[in-house]
Motif scaffolding. Sequence first.
Motif, PDB file in Angstrom:
ATOM      1  N   SER A 123       0.697  -1.187  -0.121  1.00 36.76           N
ATOM      2  CA  SER A 123      -0.060  -0.070  -0.070  1.00 36.76           C
ATOM      3  C   SER A 123       0.720   1.309   0.043  1.00 36.76           C
ATOM      4  N   SER A 124       2.358   1.230  -0.135  1.00 34.16           N
ATOM      5  CA  SER A 124       3.018   2.377  -0.140  1.00 34.16           C
ATOM      6  C   SER A 124       2.606   3.319  -1.195  1.00 34.16           C
ATOM      7  N   SER A 125       2.404   3.121  -2.366  1.00 36.69           N
ATOM      8  CA  SER A 125       2.286   4.060  -3.513  1.00 36.69           C
ATOM      9  C   SER A 125       0.762   4.530  -3.212  1.00 36.69           C
ATOM     10  N   ALA A 126      -0.098   3.945  -2.858  1.00 34.61           N
ATOM     11  CA  ALA A 126      -1.416   4.604  -2.374  1.00 34.61           C
ATOM     12  C   ALA A 126      -1.371   5.683  -1.190  1.00 34.61           C
ATOM     13  N   LEU A 127      -0.314   5.179  -0.350  1.00 31.48           N
ATOM     14  CA  LEU A 127       0.013   5.942   0.986  1.00 31.48           C
ATOM     15  C   LEU A 127       0.718   7.357   0.518  1.00 31.48           C
ATOM     16  N   ARG A 128       1.594   7.227  -0.395  1.00 26.03           N
ATOM     17  CA  ARG A 128       2.348   8.317  -0.929  1.00 26.03           C
ATOM     18  C   ARG A 128       1.550   9.617  -1.877  1.00 26.03           C
ATOM     19  N   GLU A 129       0.560   8.795  -2.591  1.00 27.95           N
ATOM     20  CA  GLU A 129      -0.236   9.518  -3.453  1.00 27.95           C
ATOM     21  C   GLU A 129      -1.274  10.165  -2.522  1.00 27.95           C
ATOM     22  N   PHE A 130      -1.691   9.734  -1.547  1.00 28.19           N
ATOM     23  CA  PHE A 130      -2.630  10.269  -0.515  1.00 28.19           C
ATOM     24  C   PHE A 130      -1.894  11.343   0.000  1.00 28.19           C
ATOM     25  N   VAL A 131      -0.695  11.372   0.596  1.00 26.69           N
ATOM     26  CA  VAL A 131       0.170  12.374   1.274  1.00 26.69           C
ATOM     27  C   VAL A 131       0.010  13.506   0.160  1.00 26.69           C
ATOM     28  N   GLU A 132       0.380  13.265  -0.903  1.00 30.83           N
ATOM     29  CA  GLU A 132       0.656  14.276  -2.082  1.00 30.83           C
ATOM     30  C   GLU A 132      -0.562  14.593  -2.708  1.00 30.83           C
ATOM     31  N   GLY A 133      -1.663  14.478  -1.936  1.00 30.69           N
ATOM     32  CA  GLY A 133      -3.039  14.935  -2.474  1.00 30.69           C
ATOM     33  C   GLY A 133      -3.369  14.372  -3.772  1.00 30.69           C
ATOM     34  N   LYS A 134      -3.054  13.367  -4.326  1.00 31.67           N
ATOM     35  CA  LYS A 134      -3.298  12.910  -5.570  1.00 31.67           C
ATOM     36  C   LYS A 134      -4.538  12.171  -5.895  1.00 31.67           C
ATOM     37  N   THR A 135      -5.035  11.710  -4.481  1.00 28.56           N
ATOM     38  CA  THR A 135      -6.322  11.046  -4.583  1.00 28.56           C
ATOM     39  C   THR A 135      -7.547  11.677  -4.063  1.00 28.56           C
ATOM     40  N   ALA A 136      -7.229  12.851  -3.613  1.00 28.92           N
ATOM     41  CA  ALA A 136      -8.007  13.894  -3.036  1.00 28.92           C
ATOM     42  C   ALA A 136      -9.264  14.552  -4.119  1.00 28.92           C
ATOM     43  N   THR A 137     -10.463  14.273  -3.705  1.00 28.45           N
ATOM     44  CA  THR A 137     -11.616  14.900  -4.452  1.00 28.45           C
ATOM     45  C   THR A 137     -11.607  16.313  -4.260  1.00 28.45           C
ATOM     46  N   GLU A 138     -10.883  17.131  -3.433  1.00 31.60           N
ATOM     47  CA  GLU A 138     -11.318  18.265  -3.258  1.00 31.60           C
ATOM     48  C   GLU A 138      -9.753  18.924  -3.569  1.00 31.60           C
ATOM     49  N   ALA A 139      -8.741  18.301  -4.029  1.00 32.55           N
ATOM     50  CA  ALA A 139      -7.551  18.660  -4.403  1.00 32.55           C
ATOM     51  C   ALA A 139      -6.667  19.199  -2.997  1.00 32.55           C
ATOM     52  N   LYS A 140      -6.906  18.565  -1.800  1.00 31.14           N
ATOM     53  CA  LYS A 140      -6.611  19.002  -0.930  1.00 31.14           C
ATOM     54  C   LYS A 140      -5.185  17.915  -0.471  1.00 31.14           C
ATOM     55  N   THR A 141      -4.304  18.225   0.310  1.00 33.99           N
ATOM     56  CA  THR A 141      -3.031  17.580   0.630  1.00 33.99           C
ATOM     57  C   THR A 141      -2.650  17.716   1.874  1.00 33.99           C
ATOM     58  N   LEU A 142      -2.118  16.576   2.532  1.00 31.06           N
ATOM     59  CA  LEU A 142      -1.462  16.784   3.877  1.00 31.06           C
ATOM     60  C   LEU A 142      -0.179  17.826   3.861  1.00 31.06           C
ATOM     61  N   LEU A 143       0.336  17.993   2.846  1.00 28.97           N
ATOM     62  CA  LEU A 143       1.617  18.620   2.671  1.00 28.97           C
ATOM     63  C   LEU A 143       1.034  20.144   3.082  1.00 28.97           C
ATOM     64  N   PRO A 144       2.096  21.050   3.521  1.00 28.08           N
ATOM     65  CA  PRO A 144       1.831  22.438   4.000  1.00 28.08           C
ATOM     66  C   PRO A 144       1.268  23.089   2.688  1.00 28.08           C
ATOM     67  N   SER A 145       0.387  23.976   2.997  1.00 25.97           N
ATOM     68  CA  SER A 145      -0.234  24.789   2.192  1.00 25.97           C
ATOM     69  C   SER A 145       0.619  26.074   1.913  1.00 25.97           C
ATOM     70  N   ALA A 146       0.547  27.091   1.016  1.00 23.58           N
ATOM     71  CA  ALA A 146       1.272  28.113   0.695  1.00 23.58           C
ATOM     72  C   ALA A 146       1.196  29.234   2.222  1.00 23.58           C
ATOM     73  N   ALA A 147       0.039  29.165   2.873  1.00 22.50           N
ATOM     74  CA  ALA A 147      -0.178  30.040   4.020  1.00 22.50           C
ATOM     75  C   ALA A 147       0.768  29.199   5.031  1.00 22.50           C
ATOM     76  N   ASP A 148       0.682  28.111   5.076  1.00 25.23           N
ATOM     77  CA  ASP A 148       1.726  27.526   6.257  1.00 25.23           C
ATOM     78  C   ASP A 148       3.253  27.913   5.897  1.00 25.23           C
ATOM     79  N   ILE A 149       3.477  27.627   4.581  1.00 28.51           N
ATOM     80  CA  ILE A 149       4.829  27.996   4.289  1.00 28.51           C
ATOM     81  C   ILE A 149       5.257  29.554   4.594  1.00 28.51           C
ATOM     82  N   SER A 150       4.387  30.206   4.254  1.00 28.32           N
ATOM     83  CA  SER A 150       4.584  31.783   4.316  1.00 28.32           C
ATOM     84  C   SER A 150       4.746  32.202   5.826  1.00 28.32           C
ATOM     85  N   ALA A 151       3.927  31.477   6.514  1.00 30.63           N
ATOM     86  CA  ALA A 151       4.206  31.743   8.002  1.00 30.63           C
ATOM     87  C   ALA A 151       5.492  31.812   8.726  1.00 30.63           C
TER      88      ALA A 151
END
Length: 523
Positions: A123-151
């Motif tokens: 299940s490693s490939s599915a896990l990585r795709e999930f983390v990177e937001g490739k399976t999200a229906t709303e284009a969301k991801t666990l990785l930090p957003s632009a707001a998180d980075i700019s903070a």
Amino acid sequence: MTLKRFSLLLLSSLLISVACLVMTIYYFFYLPGINAEVVDQQQQEYILLKAAFSASAKNLTTLTYDYAVWDSLVEFVYAPSDEFIASNLLSNAFEVANVDAVFIHTVNKQFVWQYLDESIRDSSSALREFVEGKTATEAKTLLPSAADISAQQASTRHGYYVIAEQLFYITNTTILPSEGYGVIAGSITMARLVDKEMIDEIAGYSMVRFSIDKKINTPADAQPMNDFFSFDQLQVVNASHSWLIRNAFDDQTMVITVHHRKGSSPKLDAVSIILLLLIATLIVSLSMMMLSRFLILPLIHFNSSINASSNDNLMAKVPNQHFIDEIDNVSNSFNQLLIRFYEQQNYLETLTLQDALTEITNRRGLEAFADNVMAEWYQQATGFSVMMLDIDHFKLYNDQHDHLAGDKALVDVACCLMETMASHDALVARYGGEEFCVIVKDDNTQAVAFIAETLRSAVENLHIKHDVDGTLWLTISIGVMVVPKLFENAQQHQFHDLLKLADKQLYLAKNTGRNKMMLNVLS
């Protein structure tokens, strides 16, 4: 009216009144109260299970933060190197920490490095795709957003997520310098599979039985299940309750079911009611005919005295002057029994904390004393020292002199340790076999070293004959761990951790010649 008829009439009225009262109390007061109590107990199990899920995930969240806020990892994201991986991103370290997967990404969500445990290779490939937001229906991801980075501050995203019909705990933290703020280089993600081992761990924390299953299709008219991690007030008693664990940004779900210890309300059937009434009729009839006020009243007073004293958790003697000799004898016997009970209780309490052979504190007493010392260390920043002592070549001494002589040697050594430490704020305990443990409320390295050397010398000066390794007398080796006050992150250390460190110093002392003391300071 004769006394017999009056007694029968009174008995009939009493039984009818009691029956009506029992039924009223049961159906209108007892049963609703029991239902509410069972629902409350099931609610508490649900709350405990949620708390256990959070507690089991806390270590992984902390570990991710420790790796993320790290200057060296910032440099690695900018310039990946095999040397850094070989030195710092060790597979066995992640295995020990129960980490199943690690992903490192840049701020542009470019993949840098990963670690995967064998248990999740499928299940490693599915896990990585999930983390990177490739399976999200709303284009969301666990990785930090632009707001998180700019903070330009540490930020964390974590939670339980369903991936490839498996439940994972995933936590992602921004990678930035060790100060905890500055230019963010990327993020690190760690994941742990909620497998049988973790389920058993959570069940052990919460003492609640539960299961996690795949989501199955339910009828269209079925009641929708609530989210497990949202507050949910239970309303009815059931043998089990189920909730959904759903992802925040895709449609994957699983079902978690709590199997309650108490799954139904007590019921009183007609047969039981009839039997209770018949038994009550027989008992009351015989009692009214046979017992007299000279027997009933003293027993009532006797019972009242016991209840009044037991409500204070302290049994008191009962009055022992009665008209009937038998009741008087019972009162005297009870008072004598109470005296014996207190004597036995005091004796047993002493035995639980005292070693039977040496008559010094045993391991259980050591743990109780250690709890107080650790609490003072946590709360008042009071330093102390832990010493592990072992008699050198004691098995050989037993073989040469027999076990009776060995027992006497243990007693002599224990007495010597107690006498030597009498002037110090310390505890001497037998840890097991020929091992002793000393806790000294002192963190001055020189003073503690002097105390340890005094103990070693005192035992050698007992001159217990034991000619081995060129030493004429029985000797001891000592491992010392000094625990300084005002220690950073003291709460992360438990007493058994300090014992292991002291035991490690003891091991060094024995491996470098015995009859010596090795000391180290907790850092």
